[in-house]
Write an enzyme that holds these catalytic residues in place. Structure first.
Site, PDB file in Angstrom:
ATOM      1  N   SER A 173       0.972  -1.240  -0.261  1.00  0.00           N
ATOM      2  CA  SER A 173      -0.030   0.008   0.020  1.00  0.00           C
ATOM      3  C   SER A 173       0.929   1.230   0.089  1.00  0.00           C
ATOM      4  O   SER A 173       2.173   0.997   0.317  1.00  0.00           O
ATOM      5  CB  SER A 173      -1.093   0.040   1.301  1.00  0.00           C
ATOM      6  N   TYR A 186      -2.312  -0.838  10.362  1.00  0.00           N
ATOM      7  CA  TYR A 186      -2.348  -1.009   8.978  1.00  0.00           C
ATOM      8  C   TYR A 186      -1.011  -0.330   8.485  1.00  0.00           C
ATOM      9  O   TYR A 186      -0.167  -1.036   7.795  1.00  0.00           O
ATOM     10  CB  TYR A 186      -3.303  -0.299   8.639  1.00  0.00           C
TER      11      TYR A 186
END
Length: 317
Positions: A173, A186
């Protein structure tokens, strides 16, 4: 003298690779043939995993599909088989290291050959503020988004190295390159995924006679899959940097995989904050984040998740 020669060679190589990368923006390199490859995709029951499966199926690859949700995974397998490609679905808990190893052996035994491409796509987020988040959810994020990468690699890389043929893809990501507030679990897991992947890539490059095992790191911006539902930056900036449409994200990732591109950020604009983080002072980046609305972009997402928990729905995305 030897140092000067090595320095000159290094500078020439630098110029060559920079020019090659610039040319590749205009002249797309030749794609490799993956017809007949045995491709394993984790998180194949989800939106991106399913799209990856269908894209690989279009290229004639045989699919091994791993997901913790048997129902959605079987649905993906059914769609793949409808296009005339073999698909083998397995229900796997990526938090369990022993399950990963056992299922890897099952795949070799039942499919009858080794996996040649691994797409580490599975990912989760707790969706809670750190101090409000149960430890078990924080651990789950790290286990699935990071630790599973170790076990997947140990399970499948030895066979790739033995054949000098394979490809390991990590779907990370942009939040593994630069961070934002309220998604500590995350960001930590994706920074770890990026570090793991880059270190593994360097290790493979140092091994003589091992030029057939490729790696690709994919760092997409926010993808409109519902995982971060509610996340919102400044309205004016959303016109410039909208959430990625899942099909577009997967297509761009596939383009990189098929030319053995080591790293792709989607969209290309997200290379800028990555460079900004490295080059500008911390306070300068904070100012830019605030202008974009990126400093508090996860607040609506966290609020939505809190509401879901209060209503008795799933406690994590």
């Amino acid at each position: 003298m030897i140092v000067l020669v090595d320095l000159l060679v290094m500078l020439l190589d630098l110029m060559y690779y920079i020019l090659r990368s610039m040319l590749r923006v205009v002249l797309r390199p030749r794609t490799k043939d993956i017809n007949g490859e045995l491709v394993l995709i984790t998180g194949s029951g989800g939106v991106l995993g399913r799209l990856f499966a269908l894209e690989f199926a279009k290229h004639g690859a045989e699919l091994v599909l791993w997901d913790c949700n048997q129902t959605t995974n079987e649905q993906t397998a059914k769609l793949v088989r409808e296009v005339g490609v073999k698909a083998h679905a397995y229900t796997v808990d990526l938090m369990d290291r022993d399950t990963i190893y056992r299922t890897a052996e099952r795949v070799r035994s039942e499919v009858g050959r080794d996996v040649t491409m691994v797409i580490n796509n599975a990912g989760v987020v707790a969706g809670r503020r750190l101090l409000d988040c149960p430890d078990v959810l924080l651990e789950r994020t790290m286990q699935i988004n990071c630790h599973a990468l170790f076990w997947m690699t140990k399970a499948f890389l030895p066979q790739m190295k033995a054949q000098n043929h394979g490809h390991i893809v990590t779907i990370a990501s942009t939040l593994g390159l630069f961070s934002t507030a309220c998604v500590e679990d995350y960001c930590a897991s994706k920074f770890a995924a990026v570090g793991f992947h880059e270190s593994l890539s360097h290790e493979l490059l140092t091994e003589d006679g091992l030029d057939g095992v490729k790696t690709t790191l994919v760092c997409p911006y926010l993808v409109d899959t519902g995982m971060f539902a509610g996340c919102k930056i400044r309205d004016e900036m959303e016109n410039v940097l909208p959430a990625l449409e899942p099909h577009y994200c997967v297509k761009q990732a596939m383009n990189a995989i098929l030319v053995d591109q080591p790293l792709v950020c989607i969209p290309r604009m997200t290379y800028l904050p990555f460079l900004s983080r490295a080059l500008l002072p911390w306070d300068a980046n904070v100012v830019a984040y605030r202008f974009m609305g990126a400093d508090k972009c996860m607040y609506p997402f966290i609020k939505a998740m809190e509401q879901r928990v209060a209503n008795g729905h799933a406690n994590a995305a």
